[in-house]
Structure formats: C-alpha cells, structure tokens
Design an enzyme around this catalytic site. Structure first.
Site, mmCIF file in Angstrom:
data_model
loop_
_atom_site.group_PDB
_atom_site.id
_atom_site.type_symbol
_atom_site.label_atom_id
_atom_site.label_comp_id
_atom_site.label_asym_id
_atom_site.label_seq_id
_atom_site.Cartn_x
_atom_site.Cartn_y
_atom_site.Cartn_z
ATOM 1 N N CYS A 72 7.390 -1.610 2.715
ATOM 2 C CA CYS A 72 8.076 -0.697 1.589
ATOM 3 C C CYS A 72 9.152 0.206 2.124
ATOM 4 O O CYS A 72 10.331 0.172 1.437
ATOM 5 C CB CYS A 72 7.177 -0.156 0.549
ATOM 6 S SG CYS A 72 6.013 -1.588 -0.451
ATOM 7 N N ALA B 71 0.778 -1.150 -0.113
ATOM 8 C CA ALA B 71 -0.343 0.042 -0.180
ATOM 9 C C ALA B 71 0.866 1.297 0.094
ATOM 10 O O ALA B 71 2.119 1.196 0.232
ATOM 11 C CB ALA B 71 -0.739 0.031 1.276
ATOM 12 N N GLN C 256 1.166 3.535 2.012
ATOM 13 C CA GLN C 256 1.625 3.774 3.353
ATOM 14 C C GLN C 256 2.168 2.490 3.842
ATOM 15 O O GLN C 256 2.318 2.261 5.108
ATOM 16 C CB GLN C 256 0.586 4.456 4.397
ATOM 17 C CG GLN C 256 0.629 5.762 4.128
ATOM 18 C CD GLN C 256 1.721 6.754 4.350
ATOM 19 O OE1 GLN C 256 2.725 6.280 5.229
ATOM 20 N NE2 GLN C 256 1.847 7.896 3.555
ATOM 21 N N SER C 257 2.720 1.620 3.101
ATOM 22 C CA SER C 257 3.191 0.396 3.511
ATOM 23 C C SER C 257 4.765 0.542 4.394
ATOM 24 O O SER C 257 5.541 1.196 3.865
ATOM 25 C CB SER C 257 3.716 -0.467 2.072
ATOM 26 O OG SER C 257 4.437 -1.516 2.526
ATOM 27 N N ASN C 258 4.621 -0.209 5.582
ATOM 28 C CA ASN C 258 5.935 -0.102 6.432
ATOM 29 C C ASN C 258 6.743 -0.904 5.694
ATOM 30 O O ASN C 258 8.214 -0.719 5.780
ATOM 31 C CB ASN C 258 5.384 -0.755 7.955
ATOM 32 C CG ASN C 258 4.529 0.387 8.438
ATOM 33 O OD1 ASN C 258 4.808 1.615 8.627
ATOM 34 N ND2 ASN C 258 3.292 -0.130 8.701
#
Ligand SMILES: *Cc1c(COP(=O)(O)O)cnc(C)c1O
Length: 335
Positions: free
Chosen positions: A84, A78, A80-82
């Site tokens: 990534c 997503a 806001q992926s942690n």
C-alpha cells in the site's frame, strides 16, 4: 514450446531502480553456509521509499491501469502494508488518486508505512480485521462507486499486486538473475524469498522456468500454509498464461513452500527473529523486517543447518524490502 517472455508485449512503466545488485554475504556464508555461498539480491534497493518487491510488480500493474484510462487506484492490505505504501507513492508520482483499504487498528500517531501513506496524500480507510475479512469485495465496490460519482475511473489492485499482471515483476527479475549468475559463476542455486500474497514466489517460479535458471525457488510463508500457496501460485500463473499466451503454458510448475516459520502469526515475530534482525544488521549491514524478510531469513538459516540446500553450492536470498515495518515494532527489539 516455452514462451519467450522477452518478446511478449506487456506494458510497463519505469518506476524501480533496476537492476538491483546481487551481493555476497561472506560472514553469513562462513557462519551458516556449511560450505555454501550465501548471496542477497538487494531488491530492498529498488528505490528509497518505493523500495522492495512491490514496485517491480507495480511497474506492470500501473502501466495497465493507465492504458485502461484509469485515474484512481484502489488497493488493500494490512495497516503496515509495504504494497500500500509503494502504491501510494507511485500513484503520487504518476498524478493518480490512491485509496487504501486497510486492515487493523487506527494509530494515534501514524508510523512506518502508514506515515508514508499519509504523506503521499493517499485517502485511507481503516477497518477492523473482522469487517475487512468479511466485506473486502463490498468495500472495493463502495469506494469504486464513490469515485465514479466524481467522474473518476478506478483500477482495483489485489493484495500485494499479486495476479497475472503483477507476476511480470519477478519474471523480469529472473532475467536479471540470469545475468547475475553468469557474472558470478553461479551454476546451481536455491532461491529463498518471503511469501505473503504469493506473487513474488509465483513470478520467480515461473520466471525461473521461462529463463531456464538452474534453481529451485523456495517461498517461506509469513501467513497461511503450504497448501494455500500451492493453489495461489498456480492460480496466478494460470492467470498470466491466459492473459499472455492463450493459456497454453506447457511448463510443469511445482511451487515449493516452507510453512513452519510463520511464528505467532502475520506481522508477529518471536524473539529469535528479532535477535536475527540485530545480528544481520551488525554482521552484514543488512536490515531485515519482522513481518517478512527476517522470518524468511530465519527459515533459510534453519534449512541450511538441516541440509535442505546441500545439493547446490549457492543460496540466494531475495531481500524484498520492508524496512519501514521495523519501526512500529521498535519495542520488541529491546531484547
Ligand atoms: C509483500 C512482501 C513480501 C511478500 O511478497 P508477496 O509477493 O506478497 O508474496 C515479502 N517481503 C516484503 C518486505 C513485502 O512487503
């Protein structure tokens, strides 16, 4: 015979600050414990900007990518992926190119994790949820070909680094927990974590069995239902077993998932969850995020009240990080 994880050869890089502390939550125990001690395993302290659960998995995933001679990492999540964000920063730390395939909307002013992705120099492609869901494998193939044409070699990391390799992160966390339990005199416990791509829950479930921890591991779903996590956890564990012990894992593995705390959907929380974020920050100095940890903590508190954990004296919440996901949702905190 149960395989001994301590003697299986799995390449690993040292990226996270480990072991993380196990801390008592005295005021939470008093308010919600009904006689139980509530603890927090501070995996949010596994790094400042690298912090959270993903860096535990990436220690193994990125060691593997390097061993395979890869210089470029492609992964997805997503906006806001942690996961990534941790990949972007760890990639920079290792001198590797990172390409992020993100799902969601372009942001005029990058915030939270996306801001850090950009700072880390990751290449970023953002797709609509529909396009992402329909075409993810094709998007990986597209960007792989793009980098191959430049003479680069890519390693593809699945969502959340949750697969047979990433599983090691939380198998290894169970070795830490074994020590923690000894030190703190914990004899029997329930472990609670947020579950999204399933790798943390799967690693803890398998690790608890391998290290013979006297616990039951509960994943609190932030998306998808219990059936999905039963399949995902079993399939990650099967992959691990194939890769590291010839598929001969003798252990019966029963994942436990609580799927009634998802609320309005992935990344969206209700007012009770935002209220709990405020409450925990002020009560214990623990900052939760609305995408993962606050939903899981909320679930834990509800289940405590309903007596789900009554058969043990201790409940351990795994704080999987995610603080940067709080900032883009600042408006919802005005409650
Ligand atoms: C990704 C994530 C989780 C969920 O872990 P999975 O291994 O993907 O199930 C929980 N908390 C935070 C903060 C995360 O970033």
């Amino acid at each position: 015979m149960t395989p001994d994880p301590a003697i299986i050869d799995a390449p690993r890089l040292s990226l996270a600050c480990l072991p993380t502390p196990l801390q008592p939550l005295e005021r939470v125990s008093q308010r919600y414990g009904r006689g139980r001690r509530v603890w927090v395993k501070r995996d949010d302290l596994s790094g400042s900007v690298l912090g959270g659960n993903k860096i535990r998995k990436l220690e193994y995933t990125l060691a593997h990518a390097r061993d395979k001679g890869c210089d470029t990492l492609i992964t997805c999540g997503a906006v806001q992926s942690n996961h990534c964000r941790a990949t972007a920063l760890a990639g920079a730390q290792l001198g590797m190119q990172v390409h992020l395939i993100l799902r969601g909307e372009e942001q005029a002013v990058p915030d939270g994790n996306l801001l850090l992705d950009e700072l880390a120099g990751a290449a970023i492609s953002i797709y609509s949820t529909k396009e992402y869901q329909q075409k993810l494998p094709a998007l990986f193939a597209h960007w792989d070909a793009h980098y191959q044409a430049q003479g680069r070699r890519c390693w593809h990391i699945p969502t959340g680094a949750s697969d047979g390799i990433g599983l090691w992160g939380y198998i290894n966390a169970c070795a830490e927990l074994k020590q923690d339990f000894k030190q703190q005199g914990i004899e029997r416990a329930h472990i609670v974590c947020a579950t999204g791509s399933g790798g943390t829950q799967a690693g803890l479930t398998l690790g608890a069995a391998l290290y013979d921890l006297p616990v039951k591991v509960w994943g609190v779903a932030v998306c998808d239902d219990a059936d999905y996590f039963q399949r995902k956890v079993r399939s990650d564990i099967a992959q691990w077993s194939e890769r590291y012990c010839d598929g001969s894992l003798p252990l019966p593995i029963a994942p436990h998932t609580l799927d009634s705390y998802i609320g309005p959907g992935y990344g969206k929380a209700g007012t009770a969850v935002f209220a709990l974020i405020r409450e925990m920050a002020a009560l214990e100095g623990i900052v939760l995020d609305p995408v993962y940890t606050a939903k899981a903590f909320y679930g834990m508190v509800q289940e405590l009240a309903q007596g789900r954990f009554d058969d043990a004296d201790d409940v351990v919440f795994i704080h999987t990080g995610g603080v940067f996901g709080l900032f883009p949702q600042r408006d919802s905190l005005r409650i």
